[in-house]
Design a protein around this motif. Structure first.
Motif, PDB file in Angstrom:
ATOM      1  N   LYS A 141       1.184  -1.332   0.201  1.00 46.23           N
ATOM      2  CA  LYS A 141       0.016   0.187  -0.190  1.00 46.23           C
ATOM      3  C   LYS A 141       0.755   1.378   0.135  1.00 46.23           C
ATOM      4  O   LYS A 141       0.259   2.276  -0.754  1.00 46.23           O
ATOM      5  CB  LYS A 141      -1.152  -0.037   1.433  1.00 46.23           C
ATOM      6  N   THR A 142       2.212   1.502   0.569  1.00 45.19           N
ATOM      7  CA  THR A 142       2.922   2.605   0.744  1.00 45.19           C
ATOM      8  C   THR A 142       3.822   1.940  -0.190  1.00 45.19           C
ATOM      9  O   THR A 142       5.144   2.980  -0.265  1.00 45.19           O
ATOM     10  CB  THR A 142       4.343   2.692   1.630  1.00 45.19           C
ATOM     11  N   GLY A 143       4.218   1.370  -1.052  1.00 51.77           N
ATOM     12  CA  GLY A 143       4.982   1.623  -2.641  1.00 51.77           C
ATOM     13  C   GLY A 143       6.498   1.004  -2.044  1.00 51.77           C
ATOM     14  O   GLY A 143       7.172   1.329  -2.870  1.00 51.77           O
ATOM     15  N   THR A 375      -2.550  -2.890  22.302  1.00 48.58           N
ATOM     16  CA  THR A 375      -1.674  -2.642  21.941  1.00 48.58           C
ATOM     17  C   THR A 375      -1.778  -2.950  20.785  1.00 48.58           C
ATOM     18  O   THR A 375      -0.996  -4.122  20.309  1.00 48.58           O
ATOM     19  CB  THR A 375      -0.536  -2.743  22.537  1.00 48.58           C
ATOM     20  N   ASP A 376      -2.306  -2.330  19.221  1.00 47.48           N
ATOM     21  CA  ASP A 376      -2.154  -3.686  18.131  1.00 47.48           C
ATOM     22  C   ASP A 376      -2.829  -2.693  16.849  1.00 47.48           C
ATOM     23  O   ASP A 376      -3.678  -1.966  17.303  1.00 47.48           O
ATOM     24  CB  ASP A 376      -3.596  -4.922  18.403  1.00 47.48           C
ATOM     25  N   GLY A 377      -2.040  -2.598  15.884  1.00 43.36           N
ATOM     26  CA  GLY A 377      -2.503  -2.420  14.510  1.00 43.36           C
ATOM     27  C   GLY A 377      -4.349  -1.899  14.312  1.00 43.36           C
ATOM     28  O   GLY A 377      -5.002  -0.514  14.034  1.00 43.36           O
ATOM     29  N   PHE A 382      -5.414   0.936  12.102  1.00 41.18           N
ATOM     30  CA  PHE A 382      -4.149   0.972  11.246  1.00 41.18           C
ATOM     31  C   PHE A 382      -4.301  -0.200  10.033  1.00 41.18           C
ATOM     32  O   PHE A 382      -3.244   0.257   9.488  1.00 41.18           O
ATOM     33  CB  PHE A 382      -2.928   1.411  12.068  1.00 41.18           C
ATOM     34  N   GLY A 383      -5.735  -1.180  10.365  1.00 35.97           N
ATOM     35  CA  GLY A 383      -5.428  -2.029   9.778  1.00 35.97           C
ATOM     36  C   GLY A 383      -4.396  -2.796  10.029  1.00 35.97           C
ATOM     37  O   GLY A 383      -4.262  -2.586  11.150  1.00 35.97           O
ATOM     38  N   ALA A 384      -4.124  -4.204   9.539  1.00 37.25           N
ATOM     39  CA  ALA A 384      -2.645  -4.681  10.127  1.00 37.25           C
ATOM     40  C   ALA A 384      -1.722  -3.695  10.174  1.00 37.25           C
ATOM     41  O   ALA A 384      -0.934  -2.593  10.024  1.00 37.25           O
ATOM     42  CB  ALA A 384      -2.112  -5.976   8.786  1.00 37.25           C
ATOM     43  N   GLY A 400       1.813   2.016  11.619  1.00 32.43           N
ATOM     44  CA  GLY A 400       1.242   1.502  10.548  1.00 32.43           C
ATOM     45  C   GLY A 400       1.469   1.696   9.006  1.00 32.43           C
ATOM     46  O   GLY A 400       2.909   1.889   8.791  1.00 32.43           O
ATOM     47  N   LEU A 401       0.927   2.689   8.127  1.00 26.32           N
ATOM     48  CA  LEU A 401       0.958   3.190   6.665  1.00 26.32           C
ATOM     49  C   LEU A 401       2.372   4.513   6.616  1.00 26.32           C
ATOM     50  O   LEU A 401       3.135   4.238   6.229  1.00 26.32           O
ATOM     51  CB  LEU A 401      -0.064   3.811   5.701  1.00 26.32           C
TER      52      LEU A 401
END
Length: 419
Positions: A141-143, A375-377, A382-384, A400-401
């Motif tokens: 997703k972040t390229g 404490t988890d994405g 954040f999604g995963a 996250g991203l």
């Protein structure tokens, strides 16, 4: 004959090429690729479970603790969770290309900052095969291109997951080499990977203290450190009894083998007689072994003596240490001394104590009246997640991203030269 080093170089070259191809992809193309991967994981669940079964059988034969076998195990529900994690990433805003600021200089040039991918990300991790899909989703997703080096315990699962992802990308005519797996799980190959500065822009370790320490000490590639989780719950003298018991029970027993599980209970002496027996009984219902200091053992007989090592240990097992303190200040001092900078919680009805705890505890996530298990994405929206950073530079907490991007300056002129 191709050597291990030659093979690594080829992987690095392919990743670098893929990272440049990724720069040309827009959010629509990236999201289409992610959707194809999410569906492919569900469609190929049977094959993934068969591959995972081999890993689980080897782990049990080798005597792995059941709490760690749980981390290794895939189920249909967990595969659906992997796919859902990727679909959540699709729904998130793409940070790449965002212009963070733009100003005009006295000479008429416009200077701003633009968010861009890191490039090639290397991830070294241990037994959790879901990390393979999570890492791919966030990096894609972040390229970013990603090179994965999982542990030998999950090699069959990881190979199967990566194969499904690459085939889905190929079907969409997207760069397959945006994800690659080091199938050689030897320490020698891992150490060479840590020195691939020419091809790898950043390295992220995920796993136990030994793995993380090795990567930090031996890597010449910049490292984002994801730390271990010696997480505490402090029960203040004003804590509600039921709330304290519920939070400690959840934080310790909901999943034993995870980094945000509570490993140490700290309790105020004034709350000891009232609350510790209730908490201890709850934990014993889950077969959790308690190891306490002298005052804790005097209050609750069915408790082993805690050693100095116990207070600083991430058990990842059905064991918890218990420390009795006489003040909030002593609790904070104890936690800051023994914690790993991950997640810490206070249970209290006192606003001042809550704010003091939030301000003075040194950790990536600090909670008031809630379980450390959040404490988890996923839970943070954040999604995963790529990991939970316990360091203080670039990224801290669930990554996250945004944590997988950097910035570059962009300057727009119309012929200006410097005198």
């Amino acid at each position: 004959m191709e050597t291990r080093e030659d093979s690594l170089i080829v992987i690095g070259q392919h990743a670098k090429t893929a990272s440049r191809e990724m720069l040309r992809l827009g959010v629509t193309e990236k999201n289409a690729g992610l959707e194809a991967v999410a569906q492919a994981l569900i469609d190929n669940a049977h094959g993934l479970l068969e591959a995972n079964k081999k890993d689980v059988e080897r782990a049990r034969t080798g005597g792995m603790k059941e709490s760690l076998v749980d981390r290794l195990t895939l189920t249909e529900e967990r595969i659906e969770g992997m796919a859902e994690g990727i679909r959540q990433i699709i729904s998130l805003e793409d940070p790449v290309g965002e212009v963070l600021s733009m100003k005009t200089t006295p000479l008429g040039m416009q200077i701003g900052q633009k968010r861009v991918p890191l490039g090639v990300i290397g991830i070294i991790y241990e037994s959790r095969p879901n990390v393979t899909a999570d890492a791919f989703g966030l990096c894609f997703k972040t390229g970013n291109a990603v090179i994965l080096r999982g542990g030998k315990d999950a090699i069959s699962s990881n190979k199967a997951i990566v194969k499904v992802i690459r085939e889905a990308l190929n079907t969409c005519k997207l760069p397959m080499d945006s994800i690659q797996l080091l199938e050689d799980t030897s320490h020698e190959t891992a150490e060479r990977f840590m020195r691939m500065n020419e091809y790898v822009d950043v390295l992220i370790p995920r796993g136990g203290a030994g793995l993380i320490r090795t990567v930090v000490e031996k890597s010449t590639v910049p490292v984002i450190e994801t730390g271990t989780g010696n997480c505490h719950v402090y029960v203040d003298e004003t804590a509600d009894e039921k709330m304290a018991a519920d939070i400690v029970e959840n934080a310790k027993t909901q999943r034993l083998g995870v980094c945000n599980a509570c490993e140490s209970l700290v309790i105020h002496n004034a709350a000891l007689e009232k609350i510790l027996p209730l908490i201890a009984q709850r934990l014993e219902n889950h077969q959790v072994e308690l190891r306490g200091d002298e005052r804790a053992r005097a209050c609750y007989n069915n408790m082993k003596e805690a050693t100095e090592e116990d207070f600083g240990k991430e058990y990842l097992d059905a064991v918890i240490s218990v420390k009795v303190v006489d003040s909030l200040e002593e609790a904070i001092e104890h936690i800051n001394h023994y914690n790993t900078g991950h997640s810490e919680a206070i249970v209290t009805s006192d606003y001042h104590n809550a704010m003091t705890f939030l301000n003075e505890i040194d950790a990536a996530a600090v909670y008031v009246n809630a379980s450390t298990r959040f404490t988890d994405g996923f839970e943070f929206g954040f999604g995963a997640e790529i990991g939970i950073s316990t360091q203080k530079l670039h990224a801290r907490g669930p990554m996250g991203l945004l944590a997988l991007t950097t910035t570059k300056y962009i300057i727009m002129g119309d012929g200006q030269i410097r005198g």
